[in-house]
Scaffold this motif. Structure first.
Motif, PDB file in Angstrom:
ATOM      1  N   ILE A  73       0.846  -1.185   0.000  1.00  0.00           N
ATOM      2  CA  ILE A  73       0.000   0.000   0.000  1.00  0.00           C
ATOM      3  C   ILE A  73       0.885   1.239   0.000  1.00  0.00           C
ATOM      4  O   ILE A  73       1.903   1.291   0.689  1.00  0.00           O
ATOM      5  CB  ILE A  73      -0.925  -0.002   1.237  1.00  0.00           C
ATOM      6  N   LYS A  74       0.479   2.250  -0.776  1.00  0.00           N
ATOM      7  CA  LYS A  74       1.211   3.517  -0.839  1.00  0.00           C
ATOM      8  C   LYS A  74       0.201   4.657  -0.777  1.00  0.00           C
ATOM      9  O   LYS A  74      -0.861   4.599  -1.403  1.00  0.00           O
ATOM     10  CB  LYS A  74       1.991   3.584  -2.153  1.00  0.00           C
ATOM     11  N   ILE A  75       0.506   5.697  -0.011  1.00  0.00           N
ATOM     12  CA  ILE A  75      -0.293   6.916   0.010  1.00  0.00           C
ATOM     13  C   ILE A  75       0.246   7.816  -1.091  1.00  0.00           C
ATOM     14  O   ILE A  75       1.437   8.122  -1.126  1.00  0.00           O
ATOM     15  CB  ILE A  75      -0.185   7.652   1.366  1.00  0.00           C
ATOM     16  N   PHE A  76      -0.608   8.231  -2.008  1.00  0.00           N
ATOM     17  CA  PHE A  76      -0.196   9.095  -3.104  1.00  0.00           C
ATOM     18  C   PHE A  76      -1.197  10.249  -3.192  1.00  0.00           C
ATOM     19  O   PHE A  76      -2.333  10.057  -3.605  1.00  0.00           O
ATOM     20  CB  PHE A  76      -0.139   8.329  -4.421  1.00  0.00           C
ATOM     21  N   GLY A  77      -0.778  11.435  -2.774  1.00  0.00           N
ATOM     22  CA  GLY A  77      -1.689  12.580  -2.758  1.00  0.00           C
ATOM     23  C   GLY A  77      -2.847  12.301  -1.811  1.00  0.00           C
ATOM     24  O   GLY A  77      -2.637  12.013  -0.641  1.00  0.00           O
ATOM     25  N   ASN A  78      -4.056  12.366  -2.315  1.00  0.00           N
ATOM     26  CA  ASN A  78      -5.252  12.088  -1.527  1.00  0.00           C
ATOM     27  C   ASN A  78      -5.806  10.702  -1.802  1.00  0.00           C
ATOM     28  O   ASN A  78      -6.997  10.462  -1.607  1.00  0.00           O
ATOM     29  CB  ASN A  78      -6.332  13.141  -1.812  1.00  0.00           C
ATOM     30  N   GLU A  79      -4.951   9.803  -2.272  1.00  0.00           N
ATOM     31  CA  GLU A  79      -5.399   8.461  -2.627  1.00  0.00           C
ATOM     32  C   GLU A  79      -4.570   7.398  -1.922  1.00  0.00           C
ATOM     33  O   GLU A  79      -3.429   7.635  -1.529  1.00  0.00           O
ATOM     34  CB  GLU A  79      -5.292   8.240  -4.138  1.00  0.00           C
ATOM     35  N   ILE A  80      -5.155   6.218  -1.797  1.00  0.00           N
ATOM     36  CA  ILE A  80      -4.481   5.023  -1.303  1.00  0.00           C
ATOM     37  C   ILE A  80      -4.329   4.094  -2.499  1.00  0.00           C
ATOM     38  O   ILE A  80      -5.316   3.769  -3.153  1.00  0.00           O
ATOM     39  CB  ILE A  80      -5.314   4.337  -0.202  1.00  0.00           C
ATOM     40  N   TRP A  81      -3.102   3.694  -2.796  1.00  0.00           N
ATOM     41  CA  TRP A  81      -2.846   2.795  -3.916  1.00  0.00           C
ATOM     42  C   TRP A  81      -2.468   1.426  -3.381  1.00  0.00           C
ATOM     43  O   TRP A  81      -1.635   1.310  -2.487  1.00  0.00           O
ATOM     44  CB  TRP A  81      -1.704   3.306  -4.778  1.00  0.00           C
ATOM     45  N   ILE A  82      -3.057   0.377  -3.946  1.00  0.00           N
ATOM     46  CA  ILE A  82      -2.713  -0.995  -3.574  1.00  0.00           C
ATOM     47  C   ILE A  82      -2.068  -1.669  -4.779  1.00  0.00           C
ATOM     48  O   ILE A  82      -2.665  -1.763  -5.844  1.00  0.00           O
ATOM     49  CB  ILE A  82      -3.950  -1.787  -3.115  1.00  0.00           C
ATOM     50  N   PHE A  83      -0.824  -2.104  -4.573  1.00  0.00           N
ATOM     51  CA  PHE A  83      -0.057  -2.786  -5.609  1.00  0.00           C
ATOM     52  C   PHE A  83      -0.124  -4.284  -5.365  1.00  0.00           C
ATOM     53  O   PHE A  83       0.112  -4.738  -4.252  1.00  0.00           O
ATOM     54  CB  PHE A  83       1.425  -2.376  -5.538  1.00  0.00           C
ATOM     55  N   SER A  84      -0.436  -5.053  -6.395  1.00  0.00           N
ATOM     56  CA  SER A  84      -0.357  -6.511  -6.339  1.00  0.00           C
ATOM     57  C   SER A  84       0.629  -6.933  -7.417  1.00  0.00           C
ATOM     58  O   SER A  84       0.457  -6.583  -8.586  1.00  0.00           O
ATOM     59  CB  SER A  84      -1.719  -7.152  -6.613  1.00  0.00           C
ATOM     60  N   HIS A  85       1.655  -7.649  -7.023  1.00  0.00           N
ATOM     61  CA  HIS A  85       2.627  -8.076  -8.015  1.00  0.00           C
ATOM     62  C   HIS A  85       3.227  -9.410  -7.611  1.00  0.00           C
ATOM     63  O   HIS A  85       3.205  -9.798  -6.458  1.00  0.00           O
ATOM     64  CB  HIS A  85       3.721  -7.022  -8.239  1.00  0.00           C
ATOM     65  N   GLY A  86       3.724 -10.109  -8.589  1.00  0.00           N
ATOM     66  CA  GLY A  86       4.343 -11.411  -8.366  1.00  0.00           C
ATOM     67  C   GLY A  86       5.662 -11.480  -9.098  1.00  0.00           C
ATOM     68  O   GLY A  86       6.329 -10.466  -9.302  1.00  0.00           O
ATOM     69  N   LYS A  87       6.027 -12.666  -9.542  1.00  0.00           N
ATOM     70  CA  LYS A  87       7.313 -12.837 -10.210  1.00  0.00           C
ATOM     71  C   LYS A  87       7.317 -12.316 -11.639  1.00  0.00           C
ATOM     72  O   LYS A  87       8.356 -12.027 -12.186  1.00  0.00           O
ATOM     73  CB  LYS A  87       7.698 -14.310 -10.209  1.00  0.00           C
ATOM     74  N   ASN A  88       6.146 -12.186 -12.257  1.00  0.00           N
ATOM     75  CA  ASN A  88       6.076 -11.712 -13.634  1.00  0.00           C
ATOM     76  C   ASN A  88       6.048 -10.191 -13.655  1.00  0.00           C
ATOM     77  O   ASN A  88       4.994  -9.564 -13.693  1.00  0.00           O
ATOM     78  CB  ASN A  88       4.837 -12.276 -14.335  1.00  0.00           C
ATOM     79  N   VAL A  89       7.215  -9.564 -13.632  1.00  0.00           N
ATOM     80  CA  VAL A  89       7.304  -8.109 -13.576  1.00  0.00           C
ATOM     81  C   VAL A  89       6.976  -7.456 -14.909  1.00  0.00           C
ATOM     82  O   VAL A  89       6.748  -6.255 -14.974  1.00  0.00           O
ATOM     83  CB  VAL A  89       8.700  -7.647 -13.096  1.00  0.00           C
ATOM     84  N   ASP A  90       6.943  -8.230 -15.992  1.00  0.00           N
ATOM     85  CA  ASP A  90       6.629  -7.677 -17.304  1.00  0.00           C
ATOM     86  C   ASP A  90       5.128  -7.473 -17.512  1.00  0.00           C
ATOM     87  O   ASP A  90       4.722  -6.772 -18.424  1.00  0.00           O
ATOM     88  CB  ASP A  90       7.171  -8.583 -18.407  1.00  0.00           C
TER      89      ASP A  90
END
Length: 79
Positions: A35-52
């Protein structure tokens, strides 16, 4: 794992629970959420081994309302 965002008054604004169950054979599909706070928003990143081919970023306001998704751009996760 539980990611939480708490406001300055100690109230829980957002909570995301993730359960990781893995064996040696199943580890290739493990995903990570951050989770990242960006401005007035909350961003949720989902990632695995496939970075492409990352999943879109889920965006929420500080009341926990879903705002939509965003395609990853260079620097989104690290800044």
């Amino acid at each position: 794992m539980i990611d939480q965002i708490i406001d300055q008054n100690g109230n829980e604004v957002f909570e995301k629970k993730s359960v990781f169950i893995s064996s040696m054979d199943a580890s290739d599909t493990r995903e990570f959420n951050r989770i990242k706070i960006f401005g007035n928003e909350i961003w949720i990143f989902s990632h695995g081994k496939n970075v492409d081919n990352p999943k879109p970023i889920k965006r929420y306001d500080f009341c926990g309302n879903f705002l939509g998704t965003k395609i990853w751009e260079d620097g989104d996760y690290y800044e």
